[in-house]
Design a protein around this motif. Structure first.
Motif, PDB file in Angstrom:
ATOM      1  N   HIS A   1     -12.255   1.961  -0.233  1.00 45.31           N
ATOM      2  CA  HIS A   1     -11.322   2.528   0.753  1.00 45.31           C
ATOM      3  C   HIS A   1     -10.727   3.842   0.226  1.00 45.31           C
ATOM      4  O   HIS A   1     -10.684   4.849   0.936  1.00 45.31           O
ATOM      5  CB  HIS A   1     -10.197   1.542   1.079  1.00 45.31           C
ATOM      6  CG  HIS A   1      -9.084   2.182   1.853  1.00 45.31           C
ATOM      7  ND1 HIS A   1      -9.152   2.383   3.216  1.00 45.31           N
ATOM      8  CD2 HIS A   1      -7.908   2.721   1.445  1.00 45.31           C
ATOM      9  CE1 HIS A   1      -8.053   3.014   3.609  1.00 45.31           C
ATOM     10  NE2 HIS A   1      -7.284   3.239   2.553  1.00 45.31           N
ATOM     11  N   ASP A   2     -10.254   3.821  -1.014  1.00 45.18           N
ATOM     12  CA  ASP A   2      -9.517   4.975  -1.524  1.00 45.18           C
ATOM     13  C   ASP A   2     -10.418   6.178  -1.805  1.00 45.18           C
ATOM     14  O   ASP A   2     -10.052   7.307  -1.470  1.00 45.18           O
ATOM     15  CB  ASP A   2      -8.735   4.588  -2.786  1.00 45.18           C
ATOM     16  CG  ASP A   2      -7.427   3.875  -2.443  1.00 45.18           C
ATOM     17  OD1 ASP A   2      -6.901   4.102  -1.334  1.00 45.18           O
ATOM     18  OD2 ASP A   2      -6.924   3.117  -3.288  1.00 45.18           O
TER      19      ASP A   2
ATOM     20  N   HIS B   1     -10.456   8.232   1.467  1.00 49.71           N
ATOM     21  CA  HIS B   1      -9.426   9.269   1.349  1.00 49.71           C
ATOM     22  C   HIS B   1      -9.884  10.555   0.680  1.00 49.71           C
ATOM     23  O   HIS B   1      -9.440  11.643   1.049  1.00 49.71           O
ATOM     24  CB  HIS B   1      -8.226   8.740   0.550  1.00 49.71           C
ATOM     25  CG  HIS B   1      -7.352   7.792   1.314  1.00 49.71           C
ATOM     26  ND1 HIS B   1      -6.448   8.219   2.260  1.00 49.71           N
ATOM     27  CD2 HIS B   1      -7.242   6.446   1.280  1.00 49.71           C
ATOM     28  CE1 HIS B   1      -5.807   7.169   2.772  1.00 49.71           C
ATOM     29  NE2 HIS B   1      -6.279   6.075   2.193  1.00 49.71           N
TER      30      HIS B   1
ATOM     31  N   GLU C   1      -4.325   7.540   7.671  1.00 52.35           N
ATOM     32  CA  GLU C   1      -5.131   6.316   7.743  1.00 52.35           C
ATOM     33  C   GLU C   1      -5.928   6.179   9.048  1.00 52.35           C
ATOM     34  O   GLU C   1      -7.073   5.745   9.025  1.00 52.35           O
ATOM     35  CB  GLU C   1      -4.249   5.074   7.567  1.00 52.35           C
ATOM     36  CG  GLU C   1      -3.589   4.946   6.199  1.00 52.35           C
ATOM     37  CD  GLU C   1      -4.557   4.639   5.055  1.00 52.35           C
ATOM     38  OE1 GLU C   1      -5.762   4.430   5.310  1.00 52.35           O
ATOM     39  OE2 GLU C   1      -4.090   4.641   3.898  1.00 52.35           O
TER      40      GLU C   1
HETATM   41 FE    FE Z   1      -5.457   4.172   2.558  1.00 56.34          FE
END
Ligand code: FE
Ligand code: HBI
Length: 286
Positions: free
Chosen positions: A126-127, A131, A172
């Protein structure tokens, strides 16, 4: 929404830990590769061009979990950001301080093969996949720093819920308008195969034009697909709205509360899609 929990013994004062890249197992690298492959089946034509460019610039598909030192050196050369390893969620003030100093705290661990789709704490997929690509974009990179600095300033107010909503509905779960149609840039969406399709194509959710204070007044779902997505016109719009706004009067007005539910559509909203909410009405949860 303040989070108080114990710092693990092996973490430093700023909650960072060693990534220990050499200790990932073959299975852990294989889970990254599997997740990467699944996302690349849905993201072309759905993810924002800046996200796809970022993936390529950092070569995040080189195979296996990326080594933070290697991608940080590349990212630092582009926008001055680095990626640091943390055990999972970190306290708000620690999180804001990292962002304010252009360090992105990324979960060190990776989810298991039998829980590919849902996890409670942000992991390395996820990170880093979700991101970090957007941090190669200079304007978005500046927005993230501004968010961290604003977060540090907000700690004296009962503002965290409202500031968290801003992060939620942009970093997000944000969408952006392009000449080719709506695209995803939010990390929570681009790292989820099912939500990548839902956010853009499903008739259920509302899609509403970005308005800073409106976002900050709006409650959100943390455990299911969003009922509303907010759409920016450019990353500059996001950055400017954040740095040109004095947040103190907003915090005064909002008092740490939400005035709108996740599904509300207001008279003065710029409605791009008015959702049927069929998915949420049927009980949701994928
Ligand atoms: Fe996040
Ligand atoms: N910690 N590792 C990590 N990742 C986050 O996204 C995060 C966090 N701590 C706090 C936090 N987010 C939120 O409270 C802020 O976005 C408001």
């Amino acid at each position: 929404m303040s989070n108080h929990f114990e710092k693990p013994d092996h973490a430093r004062a700023d909650w960072t830990i060693d990534q220990d890249w050499s200790r990932y197992t073959d299975e852990e690298h294989a889970v990254w590769d599997l997740l990467y492959k699944r996302q690349m089946e849905v993201l072309p034509g759905r993810a924002a061009p800046e996200f796809l460019d970022g993936l390529k610039a950092l070569d995040l598909g080189r195979g296996g979990i990326p080594d933070f030192e290697v991608i940080s050196d590349e990212l630092e050369a582009l926008t001055g950001w680095r990626v640091v390893a943390v055990p999972g969620l970190v306290p708000d003030d620690v999180f804001f301080d990292h962002l304010a100093n252009r360090r992105f705290p990324a979960g060190q661990f990776i989810r298991k093969r039998n829980e590919l789709d849902y996890l409670q704490e942000p992991d390395v997929f996820h990170d880093v996949f979700g991101h970090v690509p957007m941090l190669t974009n200079p304007v978005f990179a500046d927005y993230m720093e501004a968010y961290g600095k604003g977060g540090l300033r907000s700690l004296n107010y009962a503002a965290l819920k409202n500031l968290a909503a801003l992060y939620w509905y942009t970093v997000e779960f944000g969408l952006i308008r392009t000449d080719e149609g709506l695209r995803i840039y939010g990390a929570g969406i681009v790292s989820s195969k099912t939500e990548s399709i839902f956010a853009l194509e499903d008739p259920s959710p509302n899609r509403i034009g970005f308005d800073l204070e409106r976002l900050m007044r709006t409650d959100y779902r943390i455990d299911d697909f969003q009922q509303t997505y907010f759409v920016i016109d450019s990353y500059d719009q996001l950055f400017r709205a954040t740095v040109d706004t004095d947040f103190a009067p907003i915090y005064e007005r909002l008092q740490g509360k939400f005035a709108h539910g996740p599904e509300d559509v207001l008279d003065r909203d710029e409605v791009i899609t008015r959702g049927t909410q069929a998915y949420a009405k049927a009980g949701g949860r994928f």
